[in-house]
Design a protein around this motif. Structure first.
Motif, PDB file in Angstrom:
ATOM      1  N   ASN A 197      61.640  36.788  54.823  1.00 31.75           N
ATOM      2  CA  ASN A 197      62.965  36.404  55.323  1.00 31.75           C
ATOM      3  C   ASN A 197      63.517  37.566  56.143  1.00 31.75           C
ATOM      4  O   ASN A 197      62.932  38.650  56.165  1.00 31.75           O
ATOM      5  N   LEU A 254      68.077  37.121  49.322  1.00 32.12           N
ATOM      6  CA  LEU A 254      66.778  36.726  49.886  1.00 32.12           C
ATOM      7  C   LEU A 254      65.623  37.147  48.978  1.00 32.12           C
ATOM      8  O   LEU A 254      64.617  36.453  48.881  1.00 32.12           O
ATOM      9  N   GLN A 287      63.956  32.328  56.123  1.00 29.65           N
ATOM     10  CA  GLN A 287      65.402  32.255  56.408  1.00 29.65           C
ATOM     11  C   GLN A 287      65.881  33.513  57.143  1.00 29.65           C
ATOM     12  O   GLN A 287      65.288  34.587  57.022  1.00 29.65           O
TER      13      GLN A 287
END
Ligand SMILES: NC(=O)c1ccc[n+]([C@@H]2O[C@H](COP(=O)([O-])OP(=O)(O)OC[C@H]3O[C@@H](n4cnc5c(N)ncnc54)[C@H](O)[C@@H]3O)[C@@H](O)[C@H]2O)c1
Length: 289
Positions: free
Chosen positions: A191, A228, A237
């Motif tokens: 991420n 995260l 993400q």
């Protein structure tokens, strides 16, 4: 795309986790170090500068220039020897632009000199080295783990700082290109964070005062790193943070791309690439028979 908040529950998951952080001696990295140490994580910092005194005895510090593969490789090796395994990696070290790409520097013969691309070395090559080592070491951890990259709000916007914006677009590209190569094939999630203006060493705070602009505390950004790493459902993400509010950006950006392309598949080129890769694997398997 809604704003979300990050609760303290996420911090519990970090207890006893081994986390490597580059650029952990100042700004966003240091704020993350503090939060992780408070949460009971075992923190390893690689930075050209040592962490400030209150944090230094609470972490394992290695003098590391992220542009040196040898420095980073030695840090990962020693961290594993010390703690047995590595759970999370935060590839965060970065620098601000070094001179303007638009300025022409000439040598003594009046010939145009190559631009200074130190920003690419630190922000991109350094980040790629950390990521490569992170994947290598996290693969060895049965429980798996995660990598978080520090991208920027300039990763997905027109932002008139040429070398910096190029490096941060590339960091987002690194994250996107790894999504299909890691989880679920490997137990590694990847991420990235994309902070808006944040009060750190990268930009003197008096600029913000002078311009009357709002600037957030790095403590806020550190929370986006925690969520995260702690939330195992997050993969691929990009969390944008501005003035204490968080948004996941990449899902929305990619679904917009899907709409623009009007295709059945969200990434038609990726669909073809997956077929090419599968064909390559099948050929390799045939050769080893
Ligand atoms: N501050 C912002 O507004 C902002 C916004 C978006 C993204 N970022 C990114 O956040 C990251 C952290 O920067 P920051 O804002 O906290 O700045 P900072 O200057 O406070 O911290 C950067 C840290 O990286 C270290 N570092 C620099 N070059 C290094 C190298 N070659 N090897 C190892 N360590 C090195 C520095 O010593 C320092 O501790 C960077 O990647 C930056 O691009 C910052």
């Amino acid at each position: 795309m809604e704003d979300f908040t990050i609760s303290d529950d996420n911090l519990d998951d970090l207890k006893n986790k081994v986390v490597i952080i580059t650029g952990g001696s100042s700004g966003i990295g240091l704020a993350t170090v503090k939060l992780f140490v408070e949460s009971g994580a075992k923190v390893v910092v690689g930075d050209v500068n040592p962490p400030p005194e209150p944090e230094k005895p609470k972490v394992t510090y290695f003098p590391v220039d992220v542009t040196s593969w040898d420095d980073q490789a030695a840090m990962f090796k020693k961290a594993e020897e010390l703690h047995g395994s590595i759970d999370h990696v935060f590839a965060n070290a970065g620098i601000s632009p070094k001179g303007s790409f638009m300025d022409d520097q000439l040598d003594e013969n009046g010939e145009l000199l190559a631009p200074n691309l130190r920003v690419m070395d630190v922000n991109l090559t350094g980040c790629m080295y950390t990521t490569k080592l992170g994947i290598y070491y996290l693969k060895k951890n049965d429980k798996g783990g995660s990598i978080v990259l520090t991208a920027s709000a300039s990763s997905f916007q027109r932002f008139s700082v040429i070398d910096y914006t190029t490096s941060k677009h590339a960091v987002l590209g690194l994250m996107r290109s790894l999504v299909g190569n890691l989880h679920p094939n490997l137990p590694i999630r990847i991420n990235a964070i994309s902070p808006s203006w944040t009060n750190t060493g990268i930009m003197p705070p008096y600029f913000f005062t002078l311009l009357g602009n709002k600037v957030q505390s790095p403590d806020i950004v550190a929370r986006s790193v925690v969520v995260l790493m702690a939330d195992k459902s997050r993969h691929g993400q990009l969390i944008y943070s501005a003035e204490g509010k968080f948004k996941e950006m990449d899902g929305s950006m990619l679904s917009h791309v899907k709409k623009m392309l009007g295709s059945e598949s969200s990434e038609p080129e990726e669909g073809v690439m997956q077929k090419i890769l599968a064909y390559g694997e099948a050929m390799k398997a045939k050769q080893t028979l």
